[in-house]
Design a protein around this motif. Sequence first.
Motif, PDB file in Angstrom:
ATOM      1  N   TYR A 109      46.873  11.278   8.139  1.00 25.25           N
ATOM      2  CA  TYR A 109      47.292  10.278   7.137  1.00 25.25           C
ATOM      3  C   TYR A 109      46.417  10.452   5.876  1.00 25.25           C
ATOM      4  O   TYR A 109      45.514   9.689   5.636  1.00 25.25           O
ATOM      5  CB  TYR A 109      47.134   8.857   7.671  1.00 25.25           C
ATOM      6  N   ASP A 110      46.691  11.473   5.135  1.00 24.44           N
ATOM      7  CA  ASP A 110      45.924  11.712   3.918  1.00 24.44           C
ATOM      8  C   ASP A 110      46.542  10.930   2.770  1.00 24.44           C
ATOM      9  O   ASP A 110      47.557  11.319   2.218  1.00 24.44           O
ATOM     10  CB  ASP A 110      45.912  13.201   3.574  1.00 24.44           C
ATOM     11  N   PHE A 111      45.954   9.773   2.462  1.00 29.18           N
ATOM     12  CA  PHE A 111      46.520   8.891   1.440  1.00 29.18           C
ATOM     13  C   PHE A 111      46.145   9.341   0.023  1.00 29.18           C
ATOM     14  O   PHE A 111      46.529   8.692  -0.949  1.00 29.18           O
ATOM     15  CB  PHE A 111      46.026   7.466   1.667  1.00 29.18           C
ATOM     16  N   GLU A 115      29.398   5.901   1.593  1.00 25.49           N
ATOM     17  CA  GLU A 115      29.382   6.695   2.815  1.00 25.49           C
ATOM     18  C   GLU A 115      30.434   6.178   3.805  1.00 25.49           C
ATOM     19  O   GLU A 115      31.127   6.970   4.460  1.00 25.49           O
ATOM     20  CB  GLU A 115      27.986   6.640   3.447  1.00 25.49           C
ATOM     21  N   TYR A 116      30.578   4.862   3.901  1.00 30.08           N
ATOM     22  CA  TYR A 116      31.589   4.271   4.767  1.00 30.08           C
ATOM     23  C   TYR A 116      32.986   4.712   4.338  1.00 30.08           C
ATOM     24  O   TYR A 116      33.824   5.074   5.175  1.00 30.08           O
ATOM     25  CB  TYR A 116      31.491   2.749   4.724  1.00 30.08           C
ATOM     26  N   ASP A 152      37.841   7.970   5.055  1.00 30.01           N
ATOM     27  CA  ASP A 152      38.821   8.945   4.554  1.00 30.01           C
ATOM     28  C   ASP A 152      38.934  10.141   5.487  1.00 30.01           C
ATOM     29  O   ASP A 152      40.041  10.652   5.742  1.00 30.01           O
ATOM     30  CB  ASP A 152      38.425   9.419   3.147  1.00 30.01           C
ATOM     31  N   GLU A 153      37.779  10.601   6.019  1.00 24.68           N
ATOM     32  CA  GLU A 153      37.796  11.744   6.937  1.00 24.68           C
ATOM     33  C   GLU A 153      38.575  11.411   8.205  1.00 24.68           C
ATOM     34  O   GLU A 153      39.320  12.250   8.735  1.00 24.68           O
ATOM     35  CB  GLU A 153      36.365  12.153   7.287  1.00 24.68           C
TER      36      GLU A 153
END
Length: 198
Positions: free
Chosen positions: A194-196, A180-181, A186-187
């Motif tokens: 910054y979508d890695f 969950e973290y 990521d969200e």
Amino acid sequence: MNKSSTGLSETKTIKFEFKDDSRFTGRQISSKLVISKNKDSEGNNRTLVFVPREGRFYFVPITDIYLDVNNHDLIMPKGKPVPVSLAFNTEIIPSRKYEGYYVLAPDSDFEPVFKEVETANGLRFWFMVFDEITLHLYTWTDFDDPLVPKHKYLSRHKLHIQLIEDERKELERIRNVNSEYQRLNDELFEEAGYDFMD
């Protein structure tokens, strides 16, 4: 007895008792002696091996077992099932050596003894029981009500199983929290541009 922080004793000892009018006749034989007399076709001593029938386990001797050293008093004829106290149900596990059969768990602290029983109507038979057993306090809290601890007393074998299950649940909880973290992390990166993952 030592007291735990809950005020309850960390251990308690219980003695075997009948719930009906049955009684012991006074004749008994130790499990070690039964094992020493219970020999296979090659003359090797066989441990206590059980078969399940209708919710109860039975010890089935593979040779005639006598109470006396002169082999005059036959108490457990070969192949005749000897009922096992239901208290042992939690201590008996599938056997690795004897396929399809069951044995006492290696970490069980129950000390079985075979005793002759007489029922209220005069029926006599041999029965595997224990004299007494020391149980260990186990304390836990439910997720729904974490402020109210709950307690029960378990045999050493059942306590080991419970602690392993608790550890498994804790590892699963940590994995879920980390997952969950990571999802939230990521969200946040995606919202910041910054979508890695690309």
